[in-house]
Write a protein that holds these residues in place. Structure first.
Motif, short mmCIF file in Angstrom:
data_model
loop_
_atom_site.label_atom_id
_atom_site.label_comp_id
_atom_site.label_asym_id
_atom_site.label_seq_id
_atom_site.Cartn_x
_atom_site.Cartn_y
_atom_site.Cartn_z
N ARG A 138 0.87 -1.19 0.00
CA ARG A 138 0.00 0.00 0.00
C ARG A 138 0.90 1.23 0.00
O ARG A 138 1.71 1.42 0.90
CB ARG A 138 -0.91 -0.01 1.23
N LYS B 202 2.40 5.08 0.13
CA LYS B 202 2.31 6.12 1.15
C LYS B 202 1.17 7.08 0.83
O LYS B 202 1.02 7.52 -0.31
CB LYS B 202 3.62 6.91 1.22
N GLY B 203 0.37 7.41 1.83
CA GLY B 203 -0.73 8.35 1.63
C GLY B 203 -0.21 9.78 1.56
O GLY B 203 0.58 10.21 2.41
N ARG B 204 -0.65 10.53 0.54
CA ARG B 204 -0.20 11.92 0.36
C ARG B 204 -1.32 12.93 0.63
O ARG B 204 -1.10 14.13 0.50
CB ARG B 204 0.31 12.13 -1.07
N HIS C 52 -7.41 12.96 -3.92
CA HIS C 52 -6.66 12.14 -2.97
C HIS C 52 -5.55 11.39 -3.69
O HIS C 52 -5.77 10.81 -4.75
CB HIS C 52 -7.60 11.15 -2.29
N ASN D 223 -1.93 5.97 -0.80
CA ASN D 223 -2.72 5.05 0.02
C ASN D 223 -3.55 4.10 -0.85
O ASN D 223 -4.72 3.87 -0.61
CB ASN D 223 -3.63 5.81 0.99
N ARG D 224 -2.90 3.58 -1.90
CA ARG D 224 -3.55 2.65 -2.82
C ARG D 224 -2.72 1.38 -2.94
O ARG D 224 -1.52 1.38 -2.72
CB ARG D 224 -3.71 3.28 -4.21
#
Length: 204
Positions: free
Chosen positions: A108, A110-112, A159, A162-163
């Motif tokens: 997964r 990193k969420g940005r 968004h 986070n994928r």
């Protein structure tokens, strides 16, 4: 589990960037068969969990296989022969991989958070001076009275990260069985301590 990145040197002095992955030991928790489930697969558990943190249905699942509870459970497709060879409670270690093999790694990213088109899609943006009033905007998003709408799939702010991401064709540089470590050439998705799924290339 991703531990981080480093670099190693080959015999001729070439620097190779590698990702250090803690690959196991994983334990066979359950087996899926065609007769009972309609498909063949193996469920592996990773990172032991304290019993009081596991709910009763999952505790029954672990007790049925006579294994300790695990934080992470993942299923891997397998042939009927491979399912027969494995038994519940058996350890699967990093030794199933060999140096030089190609693998695909799923993690997964990193969420940005919410990002604009320049960071999210690599737009060039507008000029910064000489009277420009719009610096990081996407610009025009369509036409006028015809078609009088914005087409679906247009690259816009939103968004980012986070994928679920899969990187294919990564080379196994080194296997360290005594430490359950796998050194893979290049980078893989996710932060440090992020959970990864490693599969041999050409296999699900």
């Amino acid at each position: 589990r991703k531990l981080g990145m480093t670099q190693i040197f080959t015999e001729d002095g070439t620097v190779v960037p590698v990702t250090v992955i803690e690959a196991g030991p994983c334990v066979v928790v359950a087996k899926r068969t065609v007769e009972r489930d309609g498909y063949t697969a193996v469920q592996l558990g990773y990172l032991e969990q304290k019993p009081h943190r596991v709910d009763r249905p999952m505790m029954g699942h672990f007790q049925k296989s006579e294994v300790t509870p695990f934080k992470i459970l993942r299923e891997f497709k397998a042939t009927p022969q491979e399912v027969e060879e494995l038994r519940e409670g058996q350890e699967v270690t990093v030794e199933i991989f060999q140096p030089g093999e190609k693998v695909k790694v799923t993690g997964r990213s990193k969420g940005r958070g919410f990002q604009g088109v320049m960071k999210r899609h690599g737009f060039a943006g507008s000029r910064d001076s000489h009277g420009a009033r719009y610096h990081r905007t996407p610009g025009s998003i369509g036409q006028c009275t015809f078609p009088a709408r914005v087409f679906k799939g247009l690259k816009m702010p939103g968004h980012m990260g986070n994928r679920k991401v899969t990187i294919r064709g990564l080379e196994v540089v080194e296997v360290l069985p005594e430490k359950n470590l796998l050194l893979v050439k290049g980078s893989v998705p996710g932060p440090r301590k992020g959970v990864l799924i490693i599969r041999k290339e050409g296999k699900e």
